[in-house]
Motif scaffolding. Sequence first.
Motif, short mmCIF file in Angstrom:
data_model
loop_
_atom_site.label_atom_id
_atom_site.label_comp_id
_atom_site.label_asym_id
_atom_site.label_seq_id
_atom_site.Cartn_x
_atom_site.Cartn_y
_atom_site.Cartn_z
N ASP A 199 0.85 -1.19 0.00
CA ASP A 199 0.00 0.00 0.00
C ASP A 199 0.88 1.24 0.00
N VAL A 200 0.61 2.15 -0.93
CA VAL A 200 1.32 3.43 -1.00
C VAL A 200 0.32 4.53 -0.72
N ARG B 3 10.49 1.73 -5.02
CA ARG B 3 11.03 0.44 -5.51
C ARG B 3 11.83 -0.24 -4.41
N ASP B 4 12.69 0.52 -3.74
CA ASP B 4 13.51 -0.06 -2.66
C ASP B 4 12.64 -0.58 -1.52
N ALA B 5 11.52 0.09 -1.27
CA ALA B 5 10.64 -0.29 -0.16
C ALA B 5 9.80 -1.54 -0.47
N ILE B 6 9.54 -1.76 -1.77
CA ILE B 6 8.73 -2.93 -2.10
C ILE B 6 9.63 -4.06 -2.54
N VAL C 126 5.09 10.64 1.26
CA VAL C 126 4.78 9.36 0.64
C VAL C 126 5.19 8.26 1.62
N THR C 127 4.24 7.35 1.88
CA THR C 127 4.54 6.21 2.74
C THR C 127 4.28 4.91 1.98
N VAL C 128 5.05 3.90 2.32
CA VAL C 128 4.88 2.56 1.78
C VAL C 128 4.66 1.64 2.97
N ASP C 129 3.47 1.07 3.04
CA ASP C 129 3.09 0.21 4.17
C ASP C 129 3.37 0.90 5.51
N GLY C 130 3.09 2.19 5.57
CA GLY C 130 3.21 2.96 6.81
C GLY C 130 4.58 3.57 7.06
N ASP C 131 5.58 3.21 6.28
CA ASP C 131 6.93 3.76 6.46
C ASP C 131 7.14 4.93 5.50
#
Length: 76
Positions: free
Chosen positions: A3-4, A73-76, A48-53
Amino acid sequence: MTDVEIEYCVPCGFLNRASDLAEALLSAFGDDLDRVSLVTGDHGVFRVTVDGDVVFDKDEDDYDVDAITREVRDAI
């Protein structure tokens, strides 16, 4: 899957930035993402957050779609 969330300042007129970024992320990672959400905010926010981060915050970094895409990309 991932989730973004893109939180953007409405009074600042950041909707175009947020929608451009959402389109870029969906084009690049569409099959790897569950959701790209646009979240309204104020006080100059663009985060911008990716899975809450948090992967991007305009208070800390310059807005650059390509750089943000690399961070996602690095986060997923």
